[in-house]
Scaffold this motif. Structure first.
Motif, PDB file in Angstrom:
ATOM      1  N   TYR A  47       0.800  -1.221   0.000  1.00  0.00           N
ATOM      2  CA  TYR A  47       0.000   0.000   0.000  1.00  0.00           C
ATOM      3  C   TYR A  47       0.837   1.277   0.000  1.00  0.00           C
ATOM      4  N   ARG A  92       0.150   3.807  -2.781  1.00  0.00           N
ATOM      5  CA  ARG A  92      -1.117   4.526  -2.596  1.00  0.00           C
ATOM      6  C   ARG A  92      -0.979   5.566  -1.486  1.00  0.00           C
ATOM      7  N   PHE A  93      -0.191   5.241  -0.446  1.00  0.00           N
ATOM      8  CA  PHE A  93       0.054   6.209   0.619  1.00  0.00           C
ATOM      9  C   PHE A  93       0.763   7.439   0.050  1.00  0.00           C
ATOM     10  N   ILE A 119      -4.698   8.054   7.192  1.00  0.00           N
ATOM     11  CA  ILE A 119      -3.378   7.438   6.986  1.00  0.00           C
ATOM     12  C   ILE A 119      -2.841   6.907   8.312  1.00  0.00           C
ATOM     13  N   MET A 179      -4.566   3.832   9.123  1.00  0.00           N
ATOM     14  CA  MET A 179      -4.054   2.781   8.235  1.00  0.00           C
ATOM     15  C   MET A 179      -2.715   2.258   8.728  1.00  0.00           C
ATOM     16  N   ARG A 192      -8.816  -2.432   4.274  1.00  0.00           N
ATOM     17  CA  ARG A 192      -7.684  -1.541   4.044  1.00  0.00           C
ATOM     18  C   ARG A 192      -7.851  -0.809   2.705  1.00  0.00           C
ATOM     19  N   ILE A 213      -8.278   3.227   2.046  1.00  0.00           N
ATOM     20  CA  ILE A 213      -7.363   3.944   1.150  1.00  0.00           C
ATOM     21  C   ILE A 213      -8.149   4.654   0.056  1.00  0.00           C
ATOM     22  N   THR A 244     -10.122   7.625   1.364  1.00  0.00           N
ATOM     23  CA  THR A 244      -9.243   8.756   1.651  1.00  0.00           C
ATOM     24  C   THR A 244      -8.809   9.449   0.356  1.00  0.00           C
TER      25      THR A 244
END
Length: 199
Positions: A78, A81-82, A135, A138, A151, A155, A158
């Motif tokens: 991830y 994507r973060f 975040i 997460m 999850r 994501i 957000t």
């Protein structure tokens, strides 16, 4: 015949005594064999307990390694994507700062209008910061087992929210640019405004 019978009787007694002694020895050997079996069984049980204990320790150790690898895998999965979400947040803040600095220097807006614009910009930026809260949730989720579906949903939610805030900010900036252009009085001023706002 008395002697022969006496010798036979004595021999029988000796044979019986020897047989009894042999039987006693055999019983002692059997008892010793039973003790040996018990000792072997106890030793085997102790070895099995040691093996089971070692196996449990190995299982616990490898479970810990597995859990750590699972967290690393999830973070790597991830992380792209973060980064995207963080970049959206940066864009919102940067575009806000740029637009607000230009508006504050623009003499075509009144103090009341600048104050109202500031409140709108502040509202958009404040709301967008909830993305950072997501975040953080997460990142904490990697310490507990959260399903991939949960999850991914978090994501995507957000990212969608931040894209919406960025679009709102850009739309508000566009409205302010158009208002500024409408208030311009000369072609030189219009050219200056277009240059100032990268229009």
């Amino acid at each position: 015949m008395g002697i022969v019978e006496a010798v036979k009787a004595a021999a029988k007694k000796v044979v019986k005594a020897v047989d009894l002694q042999v039987q006693r020895w055999q019983n002692k050997v059997i008892d010793l064999q039973n003790l040996q079996r018990k000792a072997e069984n106890l030793l085997s049980k102790l070895r099995l307990d040691d093996i089971a204990s070692w196996t449990d320790k190995q299982k616990a150790q490898y479970q810990q390694y597995f859990d750590e690898l699972w967290r690393v895998k999830a973070i790597l999965t991830y992380s792209g994507r973060f980064v995207e979400i963080i970049n959206l947040q940066k864009q919102i803040v940067n575009e806000y700062a740029t637009a607000y600095n230009i508006i504050r220097q623009d003499n075509h807006f009144t103090e009341a209008e600048i104050s109202r614009m500031h409140n709108i910009y502040s509202g958009i930026v404040t709301e967008s910061l909830s993305g950072i809260d997501n975040i953080i949730v997460m990142m904490k989720s990697f310490t507990m087992q959260m399903s991939d579906a949960q999850r991914i949903a978090l994501i995507n939610q957000t990212a969608d929210e931040l894209e919406g805030y960025l679009n709102d900010l850009r739309e508000f900036n566009q409205d302010n640019k158009l208002l500024r252009l409408q208030r311009a009085r000369s072609q030189e001023e219009i050219a200056f405004i277009k240059k100032l706002y990268n229009f």
